[in-house]
Design a protein around this motif. Structure first.
Motif, mmCIF file in Angstrom:
data_model
loop_
_atom_site.group_PDB
_atom_site.id
_atom_site.type_symbol
_atom_site.label_atom_id
_atom_site.label_comp_id
_atom_site.label_asym_id
_atom_site.label_seq_id
_atom_site.Cartn_x
_atom_site.Cartn_y
_atom_site.Cartn_z
ATOM 1 N N UNK A 1 53.504 51.936 28.137
ATOM 2 C CA UNK A 1 54.913 51.597 28.008
ATOM 3 C C UNK A 1 55.333 51.862 26.566
ATOM 4 N N UNK A 2 56.595 52.244 26.364
ATOM 5 C CA UNK A 2 57.033 52.582 25.002
ATOM 6 C C UNK A 2 56.763 51.484 23.981
ATOM 7 N N UNK A 3 56.971 50.220 24.372
ATOM 8 C CA UNK A 3 56.794 49.138 23.405
ATOM 9 C C UNK A 3 55.342 48.964 22.973
ATOM 10 N N UNK A 4 54.403 49.421 23.801
ATOM 11 C CA UNK A 4 52.993 49.321 23.412
ATOM 12 C C UNK A 4 52.706 50.182 22.189
ATOM 13 N N UNK A 5 53.380 51.331 22.098
ATOM 14 C CA UNK A 5 53.108 52.223 20.978
ATOM 15 C C UNK A 5 53.602 51.640 19.655
ATOM 16 N N UNK A 6 54.582 50.757 19.710
ATOM 17 C CA UNK A 6 54.988 50.050 18.492
ATOM 18 C C UNK A 6 53.853 49.136 18.041
ATOM 19 N N UNK A 7 53.208 48.470 19.009
ATOM 20 C CA UNK A 7 52.051 47.638 18.683
ATOM 21 C C UNK A 7 50.907 48.492 18.148
ATOM 22 N N UNK A 8 50.702 49.665 18.742
ATOM 23 C CA UNK A 8 49.660 50.567 18.243
ATOM 24 C C UNK A 8 49.940 50.941 16.792
ATOM 25 N N UNK A 9 51.206 51.196 16.480
ATOM 26 C CA UNK A 9 51.576 51.574 15.116
ATOM 27 C C UNK A 9 51.253 50.448 14.137
ATOM 28 N N UNK A 10 51.550 49.227 14.526
ATOM 29 C CA UNK A 10 51.263 48.074 13.659
ATOM 30 C C UNK A 10 49.764 47.906 13.448
ATOM 31 N N UNK A 11 49.013 47.979 14.566
ATOM 32 C CA UNK A 11 47.554 47.824 14.456
ATOM 33 C C UNK A 11 46.949 48.967 13.657
ATOM 34 N N UNK B 1 58.569 59.890 24.861
ATOM 35 C CA UNK B 1 58.432 60.051 23.412
ATOM 36 C C UNK B 1 59.741 59.737 22.694
ATOM 37 N N UNK B 2 60.862 60.147 23.282
ATOM 38 C CA UNK B 2 62.153 59.866 22.659
ATOM 39 C C UNK B 2 62.427 58.359 22.596
ATOM 40 N N UNK B 3 62.044 57.646 23.666
ATOM 41 C CA UNK B 3 62.238 56.194 23.664
ATOM 42 C C UNK B 3 61.376 55.537 22.603
ATOM 43 N N UNK B 4 60.115 55.985 22.507
ATOM 44 C CA UNK B 4 59.227 55.436 21.481
ATOM 45 C C UNK B 4 59.787 55.723 20.092
ATOM 46 N N UNK B 5 60.296 56.919 19.896
ATOM 47 C CA UNK B 5 60.870 57.286 18.599
ATOM 48 C C UNK B 5 61.988 56.328 18.212
ATOM 49 N N UNK B 6 62.865 56.014 19.159
ATOM 50 C CA UNK B 6 63.966 55.092 18.865
ATOM 51 C C UNK B 6 63.448 53.705 18.493
#
Length: 332
Positions: A134-144, A176-181
């Motif tokens: 899910x897009x929001x998971x990649x935000x968590x990946x970025x933080x970790x 990818x576009x959603x994750x980018x936003x």
């Protein structure tokens, strides 16, 4: 007990870690198959999860497997970290089910260091834990990933990029576009002391322009294997080229020191394995073909991440407390 060269090379690497680095190591497996352990402590485990086994069912049914017992040793405080060169999915499942997931992290991710000539390695995540994201998971990946890059490689302000098919904001598929936003509009970068640099391409992964590359597990694993294959082909062709005739062989002898240094810098054995981020314990996942040197380096990395307090730092960030535990100052 897991890995293409287990248990002999695993035991040899563990003994080297103990003898050369002074790291106390506990082996987990079938005692009568381990050979000469050099006096290392052994936790008995009667079952072995094969490399080709289905991870989820194996972890649930083979409760006396070496992977499950190793994860339990971390959970129970008998060990500080878990290192495995066995079935990646089963190692991940064992760590998740026995150690547990950090509160606030939806899915763990595999963070793999990609060698970057002349600079600190680039951290690629997710490198295979989650084929669907899910897009929001990649935000968590970025933080970790930012916490990991700081704790492991001492990068004060990790530059984080999203893997896409172009650098422009509009490039990529809908996911990818959603994750980018999400990555562009959130305050996550400031919270973890990172710098969001936008989209990056596959060609950027092995360059010093980015410290952390975020993607889904399917794309990340394909990228990782493609890079491994490209490097293997390159070195193979280079060896052929410097053995073509007498002239090339003389040139090869002159270039040998520089080529050896480059090979050491890019060889996966020196990386020490990938980290499973998001579980409540340090879990190092090594390459299935790991030999003694790779195992020793994986154990070294495990010790360093325990000493750095990486798990506590990720937990603090997941709770919205980026400064908790002094995580902004990596321990060495």
């Amino acid at each position: 007990m897991g890995g293409d060269r287990a248990p002999a090379e695993i035991v040899a690497g563990a003994r080297r870690a103990a003898d050369e680095l002074g790291i106390p190591v506990v082996l987990v497996g079938r005692p009568d198959e381990l050979g000469d352990t050099g006096g290392l402590e052994v936790i008995g485990a009667s079952e072995v999860i094969p490399m080709d086994a289905e991870p989820g069912s194996s972890v649930r049914t083979m409760k006396d497997s070496s992977l499950v017992r190793a994860a339990e040793a971390v959970r129970d405080g008998r060990a500080s970290a878990m290192v495995s060169a066995g079935n990646t999915g089963a190692a991940m499942g064992s760590a998740l089910l026995r150690m547990g997931r950090i509160r606030g992290i939806a899915r763990p991710a595999i963070a793999t260091p990609i060698p970057t000539p002349g600079a600190s390695p680039t951290t690629l995540l997710d490198a295979g834990a989650n084929a669907e994201c899910r897009p929001e998971w990649l935000v968590q990946f970025a933080r970790m990933g930012a916490v990991y890059a700081r704790d492991r490689f001492g990068v004060e302000q990790p530059r984080v990029g999203l893997l896409s098919i172009g650098e422009e904001a509009g490039k990529g598929n809908d996911f990818t576009k959603t994750v980018f936003e999400l990555l562009s509009n959130g305050r996550w970068a400031g919270d973890v002391g990172a710098e969001w640099i936008g989209n990056v391409e596959g060609r950027d992964v092995m360059t010093p322009t980015v410290d952390v590359v975020v993607t889904d597990g399917f794309t990340g694993n394909v990228t990782l294997k493609a890079l491994e294959g490209a490097l293997r082909a390159l070195f193979g062709r280079l060896l052929v080229a410097i053995d073509t005739d007498d002239t090339s062989r003389r040139a090869g002898r002159m270039l040998a020191p520089a080529l050896d240094e480059m090979a050491r810098e890019l060889h996966p054995d020196g990386v020490g394995g990938a980290l499973l981020l998001g579980v409540r314990g340090v879990c190092v996942i090594s390459h299935g073909a790991s030999g003694a040197a790779a195992v020793m380096n994986a154990i070294r990395v495990a010790r360093e991440m325990v000493a750095a307090g990486m798990v506590d730092h990720i937990a603090a960030v997941a709770r919205g407390q980026p400064g908790a535990g002094g995580w902004s100052t990596p321990q060495r």
